[in-house]
Design an enzyme around this catalytic site. Structure first.
Site, short mmCIF file in Angstrom:
data_model
loop_
_atom_site.label_atom_id
_atom_site.label_comp_id
_atom_site.label_asym_id
_atom_site.label_seq_id
_atom_site.Cartn_x
_atom_site.Cartn_y
_atom_site.Cartn_z
N GLU A 197 0.83 -1.18 0.00
CA GLU A 197 0.00 0.00 0.00
C GLU A 197 0.87 1.24 0.00
OE1 GLU A 197 -1.57 -0.94 4.18
OE2 GLU A 197 -1.85 1.24 4.06
N GLU A 289 -7.88 5.37 6.96
CA GLU A 289 -7.67 4.43 8.05
C GLU A 289 -7.23 5.19 9.29
OE1 GLU A 289 -4.78 0.62 9.24
OE2 GLU A 289 -4.82 1.39 7.19
#
Length: 377
Positions: A197, A289
């Site tokens: 990521e 997140e």
């Protein structure tokens, strides 16, 4: 009225681009755990590989390290790795015209054959970051403890790329909690999970795990860009909006997964360290997140995105625009997704809204929230 102009952020002020690798290997390298025993040895190797040092912001120092002596090559599976200096496949990646820039480059450039590494950060090994889990037989997303998400996903295809423009903000972060915006590519679950990521992160990073060049694995080739380097400018509420283009895609010739920031190819994750991604990914995710330590005995006040809920819209809520994916069908180009899956761990804390495609925003969504409140405890 919010300024409806969108500007691309050039890297250089108070955030961090993160390149994260999750893989399951030997005990010394699995999820970047138990690496403290390697810290001294890695630091010695680093010092011997430094060709030039450049002054950055404040007390920051940027070491120009011999590209063939970078931390990635300390990985046991990369002992005889041949560095791929640029992508060589037929995949089409449309980055922005702006070149990626960081403020340290005002004081000098790294010479050819070297890569810039922020001193200390590259060797500050921290605890592993729990990765989101899902049932590979039926898509059920499960948040790891103390982590919350507001994201969209594609699942079940043969994916070889994901990209988008990420709105850049300065969310408040408390008690070593952190706030991220990222694109995520993965396959498998449990011990068979391989994922990578990239995105920006705000916070002390107390539980942020193995980012950037902290653990061996990510091979950097760009001499212009420091992973972990700060970004500016950032967006303002009801004011100018800034975003940054991020793309992760598989080079079909080599099998490596490349990271582009803007129009700059930063480097890649070799397929040898990502066993479940040697073919294609089965899950792509874009969004926000939060790590919540609950240090004060209740939900964190750390903000996601702009710190405002998505229903406030452009200029107020954080967005991800031009969401696209690439699969293994010919031609190998990025395309607009259909049927995006949405997931918000606690909508009363952080939420998201997917919007219709527009010429300027493409497939896009707004996400985020303020965290702790009467409705979010």
């Amino acid at each position: 009225m919010a300024n409806d102009e969108i500007h691309y952020t050039k890297v250089g002020g108070c955030f961090f681009i993160a390149a994260l690798t999750s893989f399951m290997l030997s005990n010394a390298f699995a999820d970047c755990r138990n690496v403290e025993t390697l810290k001294t040895e890695a630091s010695v190797k680093h010092n011997k590989a430094v060709i030039k040092t450049i002054k950055g912001e404040g007390d920051d120092l940027i070491d120009c390290v011999d590209i063939y002596k970078q931390p990635a090559l300390n990985h046991p599976l990369l002992k005889n790795h041949t560095i791929q200096l640029k992508p060589s496949g037929i995949e089409t990646v449309n980055g922005v015209e702006d070149g990626v820039f960081q403020s340290w480059r005002q004081n000098g450039e790294c010479p050819d054959g070297t890569i810039p590494i922020a001193r200390i950060k590259a060797f500050e090994h921290r605890t592993s970051k729990p990765m989101p889990q899902y049932d590979s037989n039926k898509f059920v997303f499960v948040s790891p403890p103390n982590h919350e998400f507001a994201q969209v996903s594609l699942y079940g295809g043969q994916y070889i790329g994901a990209q988008a423009d990420f709105n850049v903000w300065n969310p408040a972060a408390y008690n070593k909690d952190n706030s991220l915006a990222r694109v995520w590519v993965g396959r498998g679950s449990g011990k068979a999970l391989s994922s990578v990521e990239a995105g920006w992160i705000r916070g002390d990073g107390g539980q942020s795990g193995c980012y950037n060049l902290e653990c061996p694995g990510f091979v950097q080739v760009s001499q212009k860009f420091t992973l972990g380097g700060p970004m500016s400018p950032v967006s303002s509420y009801n004011g100018a909006q800034y975003d940054i283009f991020l793309s992760i895609y598989k080079n079909t010739n080599s099998g490596h997964w490349w990271l582009n920031v803007g129009n700059e190819a930063i480097g890649y994750w070799p397929d040898t360290i990502l066993p479940s991604l040697r073919g294609s990914a089965e899950l792509l995710s874009w969004g926000g997140e939060i790590y919540d330590s609950q240090a004060e005995g209740h939900h964190t006040s750390t903000q996601m995105g702009s710190g405002h809920f998505p229903d406030e819209g452009f200029g107020k809520a954080s967005y991800v625009r031009n969401v696209q994916y690439m699969d293994d069908s010919s031609p190998l180009i990025f395309k607009d997704p259909a049927g995006l899956l949405t997931y918000a761990t606690k909508p009363s804390c952080y939420n998201l809204i997917v919007k219709d495609k527009t010429p300027k925003m493409g497939i896009h969504f707004y996400y985020g929230g303020p965290g702790f409140s009467a409705a979010c405890r």
